[in-house]
Design an enzyme around this catalytic site. Structure first.
Site, mmCIF file in Angstrom:
data_model
loop_
_atom_site.group_PDB
_atom_site.id
_atom_site.type_symbol
_atom_site.label_atom_id
_atom_site.label_comp_id
_atom_site.label_asym_id
_atom_site.label_seq_id
_atom_site.Cartn_x
_atom_site.Cartn_y
_atom_site.Cartn_z
ATOM 1 N N HIS A 82 2.699 -7.356 4.941
ATOM 2 C CA HIS A 82 1.564 -6.603 4.399
ATOM 3 C C HIS A 82 0.435 -6.625 5.415
ATOM 4 O O HIS A 82 0.136 -7.659 5.997
ATOM 5 C CB HIS A 82 1.079 -7.256 3.094
ATOM 6 C CG HIS A 82 -0.108 -6.576 2.497
ATOM 7 N ND1 HIS A 82 0.002 -5.439 1.723
ATOM 8 C CD2 HIS A 82 -1.427 -6.844 2.587
ATOM 9 C CE1 HIS A 82 -1.195 -5.039 1.361
ATOM 10 N NE2 HIS A 82 -2.084 -5.875 1.865
ATOM 11 N N ASP A 161 -3.081 -4.101 -11.609
ATOM 12 C CA ASP A 161 -3.898 -4.068 -10.388
ATOM 13 C C ASP A 161 -4.385 -2.655 -10.111
ATOM 14 O O ASP A 161 -5.536 -2.457 -9.709
ATOM 15 C CB ASP A 161 -3.112 -4.591 -9.183
ATOM 16 C CG ASP A 161 -3.909 -4.379 -7.905
ATOM 17 O OD1 ASP A 161 -4.997 -4.965 -7.816
ATOM 18 O OD2 ASP A 161 -3.485 -3.592 -7.059
ATOM 19 N N ARG A 168 -12.856 -1.796 -9.990
ATOM 20 C CA ARG A 168 -13.658 -2.601 -9.053
ATOM 21 C C ARG A 168 -14.300 -1.721 -7.992
ATOM 22 O O ARG A 168 -15.429 -1.960 -7.562
ATOM 23 C CB ARG A 168 -12.760 -3.659 -8.375
ATOM 24 C CG ARG A 168 -12.391 -4.797 -9.314
ATOM 25 C CD ARG A 168 -11.240 -5.610 -8.744
ATOM 26 N NE ARG A 168 -11.525 -6.075 -7.402
ATOM 27 C CZ ARG A 168 -10.620 -6.214 -6.431
ATOM 28 N NH1 ARG A 168 -9.343 -5.937 -6.658
ATOM 29 N NH2 ARG A 168 -10.972 -6.639 -5.249
ATOM 30 N N SER A 183 -5.172 -9.230 -6.323
ATOM 31 C CA SER A 183 -4.775 -7.831 -6.191
ATOM 32 C C SER A 183 -3.643 -7.697 -5.161
ATOM 33 O O SER A 183 -2.592 -7.115 -5.440
ATOM 34 C CB SER A 183 -6.007 -7.022 -5.769
ATOM 35 O OG SER A 183 -5.655 -5.761 -5.299
ATOM 36 N N LYS A 187 0.919 -7.516 -5.967
ATOM 37 C CA LYS A 187 1.831 -6.456 -5.509
ATOM 38 C C LYS A 187 2.965 -7.054 -4.671
ATOM 39 O O LYS A 187 4.107 -6.613 -4.731
ATOM 40 C CB LYS A 187 1.043 -5.404 -4.704
ATOM 41 C CG LYS A 187 0.160 -4.564 -5.627
ATOM 42 C CD LYS A 187 -0.753 -3.620 -4.879
ATOM 43 C CE LYS A 187 -1.941 -4.325 -4.303
ATOM 44 N NZ LYS A 187 -3.150 -3.556 -4.095
HETATM 45 N N1 URA Z 1 -6.498 -4.246 -0.873
HETATM 46 C C1 URA Z 1 -5.953 -4.444 -2.095
HETATM 47 O O1 URA Z 1 -4.787 -4.112 -2.329
HETATM 48 N N2 URA Z 1 -6.720 -5.031 -3.032
HETATM 49 C C2 URA Z 1 -7.985 -5.424 -2.834
HETATM 50 O O2 URA Z 1 -8.614 -5.955 -3.729
HETATM 51 C C3 URA Z 1 -8.536 -5.190 -1.572
HETATM 52 C C4 URA Z 1 -7.764 -4.608 -0.608
#
Ligand code: URA
Length: 437
Positions: A82, A161, A168, A183, A187
């Site tokens: 990621h 999320d 957010r 968050s 994932k």
């Molecule tokens: N990327 C994400 O997937 N979530 C966040 O909260 C910030 C950046």
């Protein structure tokens, strides 16, 4: 249980119980808890923080809110990568086939780009014929057969999320370490891999502007991933300047292929080797040195490049465009930008360079906007390089000729040219690994 009491408890600085956190995530995902109460809780978390137990339960509850990919049949061999997002970041195109060529399993779901950073989906779609959607069965068969499949995210991964992140974004509660950690890691957990490398970008083109903030976030993500049963390594990499020389979808594919063919060296290859070595080190439980040597060999003996061809071909991509890169999509117009000063490039603001590529048509400012696969920028000079008047700094590529003046203005505003050679910055700031339990 009442949402009001949960908000009040967090507002006053008390830790929430596992049940309270799960009640919130379940209710918010189902729609029984309204946005205004969820935003009040996010704001309370923003100011009061969360302890590790709370963050790990929040992460797990969000990961469990939708589909979860089961990669357990691959045991400790499944890997994922990621990136927190950067300009010119084509590392997935290199790292994924590279590690797959060494025998680990890559079952990757990835997203399109938004804003000044590009997305892997768009880069892959610049290869004619590449199928970004596979049925779950074909996806799984391909991973078992050749060790790698990369698709656009169509499954319902971590819907909690998705909803919370959108909230957010409009309530000034994005930049909270517990909320970012849960968050991102929710994932990753839902995507199923046992071993995860996080490329945490640091600098002007990144979400985390300082190494100190990036350290805090990375350490938290590694720790929470471990609490949730995964091996996680975070590599903090420089994003004050774009990574590599090419920005834009087909242009980035070209540069990535160059690395895999052993023709492109320097910072891009170094970052890719570091990310790949850390995945190999976790998956095979070997030393970082041994992993690094396997990764170098896989590039040098051509197996990483062959794996890329096998993968792209399995997903319908026309590999003649990789073997002869001039067959990839090309922009209609090219425009050189030359230096108007003598000196050194003392600063190259990655975010502004990324915005330049969006103006040229290589990225999108709003969801679903069309993009031109051949558009983008090739940089000839980067921060630290000497330049003289009239020397070429970059070439802009675009199908939108009328956008060239705006793009040139934005690109020039990204550069600072001075008389003193700047102090070189680190490419890799730090590596944070899960502690052996
Ligand atoms: N990327 C994400 O997937 N979530 C966040 O909260 C910030 C950046």
């Amino acid at each position: 249980m009442r949402m009001y009491d949960i908000i009040e408890k967090k507002r006053d600085g008390y830790p929430l119980t596992d049940e309270e956190i799960r009640f919130f995530i379940q209710g918010y995902t189902e729609g029984s808890i309204p946005d205004y109460q969820a935003s009040a809780l996010c704001m309370a978390i923003y100011f009061q923080g969360m302890n590790d137990q709370e963050i790990s339960v929040l992460t797990d509850a969000m990961a469990s809110s939708g589909d979860q990919v089961d990669l357990s049949k691959y045991g400790h061999l499944s890997v994922d990568k990621h990136s927190t997002g950067g300009v010119g970041d084509k590392t997935s195109l290199v790292v994924l086939p590279l590690v797959a060529s060494l025998g680990v399993k890559v079952a990757k779901m990835t997203g399109p780009g938004l804003g000044h950073t590009g997305g892997t989906v768009d880069k892959l779609l610049s290869i004619p014929g590449y199928r970004i959607q596979l049925s779950p069965e074909d996806f799984s068969v391909q991973v078992s057969r050749i060790g790698i499949a990369v698709v656009g995210q169509s499954r319902n991964l971590a819907p909690a999320d998705k909803k919370l992140y959108a909230l957010r974004d409009v309530t000034a509660t994005v930049s909270s370490i517990p909320l970012i950690t849960s968050s991102i890691m929710s994932k990753k957990l839902a995507s199923g891999a046992k071993n995860i490398v996080l490329d945490v970008k640091v600098g002007s083109g990144a979400f985390m502007k300082s190494p100190e903030d990036a350290h805090l976030l990375a350490e938290k993500m590694v720790h929470i991933g471990q609490m949730c049963g995964r091996n996680v390594t975070a590599v903090l990499t420089n994003m004050n300047v774009p990574l590599g020389n090419n920005i834009g979808n087909a242009l980035e594919v070209k540069e990535a292929v160059g690395v895999l063919r052993g023709e492109v060296f320097g910072e891009l290859r170094d970052v890719c080797e570091e990310l790949a070595s850390n995945l190999i080190c976790m998956a095979f439980e070997i030393s970082p040195e041994k992993a690094a040597s396997m990764v170098r060999d896989a590039i040098d003996d051509g197996s990483a490049y062959r794996k890329m061809l096998e993968w792209i071909s399995a997903q319908g991509g026309d590999i003649r465009t990789l073997e002869d890169l001039s067959l990839l999509p090309k922009a209609k117009f090219e425009y050189d930008i030359c230096s108007t000063h003598n000196g050194y490039i003392t600063k190259m603001d990655a975010e502004r360079v990324g915005i330049t590529s969006v103006i040229l048509g290589a990225g999108r400012e709003v969801k679903d906007a069309p993009i031109d696969y051949g558009s983008g920028i090739i940089l000839y000079k980067k921060a630290g390089d000497p330049v003289s008047i009239g020397e070429k700094l970059c070439t802009l590529y675009t199908d939108r000729e009328d956008k060239i003046p705006e793009a040139e203005k934005m690109f020039r505003s990204a550069l600072t040219i001075g008389f003193t050679k700047p102090v070189p910055q680190p490419l890799i700031y730090e590596i944070i690994r899960s502690k052996k339990s």
